[in-house]
Motif scaffolding. Structure first.
Motif, mmCIF file in Angstrom:
data_model
loop_
_atom_site.group_PDB
_atom_site.id
_atom_site.type_symbol
_atom_site.label_atom_id
_atom_site.label_comp_id
_atom_site.label_asym_id
_atom_site.label_seq_id
_atom_site.Cartn_x
_atom_site.Cartn_y
_atom_site.Cartn_z
ATOM 1 N N ALA A 290 5.098 0.835 0.011
ATOM 2 C CA ALA A 290 5.501 0.329 -1.299
ATOM 3 C C ALA A 290 4.341 -0.140 -2.162
ATOM 4 N N SER A 291 3.214 -0.504 -1.537
ATOM 5 C CA SER A 291 2.129 -1.109 -2.307
ATOM 6 C C SER A 291 0.785 -0.648 -1.794
ATOM 7 N N GLY A 293 -1.560 -2.524 -1.540
ATOM 8 C CA GLY A 293 -2.040 -3.615 -0.696
ATOM 9 C C GLY A 293 -1.157 -3.851 0.512
ATOM 10 N N GLY A 294 -0.233 -2.924 0.742
ATOM 11 C CA GLY A 294 0.755 -3.124 1.798
ATOM 12 C C GLY A 294 0.203 -3.146 3.196
ATOM 13 N N THR A 295 -1.036 -2.622 3.367
ATOM 14 C CA THR A 295 -1.638 -2.646 4.703
ATOM 15 C C THR A 295 -2.633 -3.791 4.857
ATOM 16 N N ASP A 296 -2.786 -4.619 3.832
ATOM 17 C CA ASP A 296 -3.725 -5.725 3.901
ATOM 18 C C ASP A 296 -3.133 -6.843 4.761
ATOM 19 N N ALA A 297 -3.780 -7.142 5.881
ATOM 20 C CA ALA A 297 -3.242 -8.114 6.836
ATOM 21 C C ALA A 297 -3.137 -9.501 6.224
ATOM 22 N N GLU A 298 -4.116 -9.865 5.402
ATOM 23 C CA GLU A 298 -4.083 -11.201 4.801
ATOM 24 C C GLU A 298 -2.947 -11.326 3.790
ATOM 25 N N LEU A 299 -2.671 -10.251 3.046
ATOM 26 C CA LEU A 299 -1.552 -10.286 2.103
ATOM 27 C C LEU A 299 -0.243 -10.507 2.849
ATOM 28 N N LEU A 300 -0.042 -9.769 3.933
ATOM 29 C CA LEU A 300 1.183 -9.929 4.717
ATOM 30 C C LEU A 300 1.261 -11.327 5.323
ATOM 31 N N ALA A 301 0.115 -11.885 5.705
ATOM 32 C CA ALA A 301 0.103 -13.238 6.252
ATOM 33 C C ALA A 301 0.524 -14.242 5.190
ATOM 34 N N VAL A 302 -0.005 -14.099 3.982
ATOM 35 C CA VAL A 302 0.342 -15.017 2.893
ATOM 36 C C VAL A 302 1.834 -14.995 2.608
ATOM 37 N N LEU A 303 2.427 -13.810 2.610
ATOM 38 C CA LEU A 303 3.838 -13.663 2.261
ATOM 39 C C LEU A 303 4.763 -14.287 3.298
ATOM 40 N N PHE A 304 4.238 -14.587 4.499
ATOM 41 C CA PHE A 304 5.069 -15.203 5.529
ATOM 42 C C PHE A 304 4.614 -16.614 5.908
ATOM 43 N N GLU A 305 3.617 -17.116 5.225
ATOM 44 C CA GLU A 305 3.228 -18.501 5.468
ATOM 45 C C GLU A 305 4.011 -19.446 4.571
ATOM 46 N N GLN A 306 4.469 -18.954 3.455
ATOM 47 C CA GLN A 306 5.385 -19.674 2.571
ATOM 48 C C GLN A 306 6.269 -18.637 1.885
ATOM 49 N N PRO A 307 7.554 -18.905 1.687
ATOM 50 C CA PRO A 307 8.399 -17.920 1.004
ATOM 51 C C PRO A 307 7.963 -17.661 -0.435
ATOM 52 N N TYR A 308 7.353 -18.670 -1.083
ATOM 53 C CA TYR A 308 6.893 -18.509 -2.455
ATOM 54 C C TYR A 308 5.385 -18.278 -2.453
ATOM 55 N N SER A 309 4.955 -17.148 -3.010
ATOM 56 C CA SER A 309 3.527 -16.824 -3.053
ATOM 57 C C SER A 309 3.017 -16.887 -4.484
ATOM 58 N N ARG A 310 1.790 -17.352 -4.616
ATOM 59 C CA ARG A 310 1.145 -17.467 -5.920
ATOM 60 C C ARG A 310 -0.002 -16.467 -6.004
ATOM 61 N N ILE A 311 -0.219 -15.933 -7.182
ATOM 62 C CA ILE A 311 -1.279 -14.943 -7.391
ATOM 63 C C ILE A 311 -2.620 -15.531 -6.983
ATOM 64 N N LEU A 332 5.245 -4.645 -4.641
ATOM 65 C CA LEU A 332 6.224 -5.084 -3.642
ATOM 66 C C LEU A 332 7.509 -5.566 -4.311
ATOM 67 N N ALA A 333 7.367 -6.204 -5.477
ATOM 68 C CA ALA A 333 8.558 -6.672 -6.199
ATOM 69 C C ALA A 333 9.370 -5.482 -6.713
ATOM 70 N N GLU A 334 8.683 -4.457 -7.231
ATOM 71 C CA GLU A 334 9.389 -3.281 -7.737
ATOM 72 C C GLU A 334 10.076 -2.519 -6.620
ATOM 73 N N ALA A 335 9.551 -2.639 -5.399
ATOM 74 C CA ALA A 335 10.182 -1.993 -4.242
ATOM 75 C C ALA A 335 11.326 -2.825 -3.668
ATOM 76 N N GLY A 336 11.525 -4.017 -4.216
ATOM 77 C CA GLY A 336 12.630 -4.866 -3.764
ATOM 78 C C GLY A 336 12.319 -5.702 -2.531
ATOM 79 N N LEU A 337 11.053 -5.730 -2.109
ATOM 80 C CA LEU A 337 10.696 -6.504 -0.922
ATOM 81 C C LEU A 337 10.506 -7.978 -1.232
#
Length: 364
Positions: A290-291, A293-311, A332-337
């Motif tokens: 979907a993105s 950046g979808g394979t970036d491990a740190e991005l995926l970590a951020v998205l699961f450390e808090q439900p709300y993520s900031r740029i 990721l938002a456009e993909a509905g994730l």
């Protein structure tokens, strides 16, 4: 019967009895189930590749539940929105609940550095209250029936008396007498609440001390067990059984009640962790398609450390520019994730599946 009168300060409050009195056959049987479930929880927590997923979220759920017991009501959604905000704009209940989460962290650090002490309790309560807190000195503290206003308990009075009682509490929690740590935690929780050392915040402080005792004893490697959800569901039993220890010396019922809570909460939290891991795997697989950046491990970590993520957090953690971080999150938002929302001037991205799991997870 104990030497106690409801309307007289209980300055004769004794320390808990020893293992021979507390560890009855019924208590020891309940301890087996509680210890097994707690060990499973500890193992599940240690199996998480990124422990921040648990450390950043489960304590916040505990903060919300523990505050609710004291009639400080805020929503979990509002709490997660305010986490990591540069300027917390929530109402007074939200700010107070976030202080509880901070108190959990401060208490954990104190225990790691200096052990569980009276000083730790004072520090925890200070953070909860948002101002310096000392042992109460003014007389007249009473607990009353909210409906009839009848006095049901009067804790000890006098700063010197309270310090002596707290010294007994500290001695009890560190006694090398072979008592099971879970039994000790249950008895120590009663003792702390009966001492009632602070003008306010005793209940919330005591519930933080519970999990810190388990960490200090080595039964948990991370502070993951929080009983407040169980206590909310059994609130009348909680207060009744506390008073029964004072009035009738009924330790067995109180301790088995706490042991039941430990077992149920441990099993529920273990299921919660398994569900989070399953969701993480599914989310990562979908994000790859979907993105950019979808394979970036740190991005995926951020998205699961808090439900709300900031740029800004994604920029900092992933080492990318604002346009790149924005593009990754927007894809990721456009993909509905995730869900793109605006709170005031700020743009937030909500991991709605994760938020739903945290707030309506596999609890009993």
């Amino acid at each position: 019967m104990t030497n106690w009168q409801a309307d007289r300060p209980y300055n004769e409050l004794p320390p808990p009895p020893g293992a021979d009195a507390l560890e009855t056959r019924r208590v020891l049987k309940a301890t087996i189930g509680a210890r097994t479930a707690l060990a499973q929880l500890d193992q599940a927590g240690r199996s998480m590749p990124n422990p921040a997923v648990l450390i950043n979220t489960i304590p916040l759920l505990e903060a919300q539940a523990s505050s609710e017991i004291e009639n400080i009501v805020t929503t979990t959604d509002e709490l997660f929105r305010q986490v990591n905000a540069t300027d917390v704009t929530g109402d007074a209940a939200t700010r107070e609940t976030l202080r509880y989460r901070t108190a959990l962290r401060v208490g954990s650090e104190h225990v790691q550095e200096r052990g569980l002490t009276v000083g730790a309790a004072e520090q925890i309560c200070t953070v909860i209250q948002g101002h310096d807190v000392g042992i109460r000195s003014m007389p007249g503290t009473r607990t009353a029936n909210p409906a009839t206003r009848e006095i049901i308990y009067s804790p000890p009075e006098g700063r010197e008396t309270l310090r002596n009682k707290l010294a007994e509490w500290e001695t009890f929690i560190h006694a090398d007498d072979g008592m099971d740590p879970l039994v000790r935690m249950a008895a120590a929780h009663y003792q702390f609440e009966a001492i009632h050392p602070f003008t306010d915040g005793n209940g919330r402080t005591g519930r933080i001390l519970n999990v810190l005792m388990l960490v200090e004893s080595g039964l948990l490697h991370q502070p993951l067990l929080y009983l407040s959800r169980y206590l909310i569901g059994t609130k009348q039993d909680y207060y009744r059984l506390l008073l029964d220890v004072t009035t009738e010396g009924r330790w067995e019922e109180w301790i088995t009640y706490i042991l039941t809570g430990i077992e149920r909460t441990s099993l529920a939290t273990t299921r919660q962790i398994a569900a989070i891991q399953e969701l993480q795997a599914s989310f990562a697989a979908q994000a790859r398609n979907a993105s950019r950046g979808g394979t970036d491990a740190e991005l995926l970590a951020v998205l699961f450390e808090q439900p709300y993520s900031r740029i800004a957090v994604v920029m900092d953690r992933c080492g990318v520019s604002r346009p790149t971080a924005t593009r990754w999150l927007t894809d990721l938002a456009e993909a509905g994730l995730i869900h793109d929302v605006r709170v005031g001037r700020e743009r937030l991205f909500v991991n709605t599946q994760f938020l739903r799991l945290l707030t309506h997870g596999p609890w009993e």
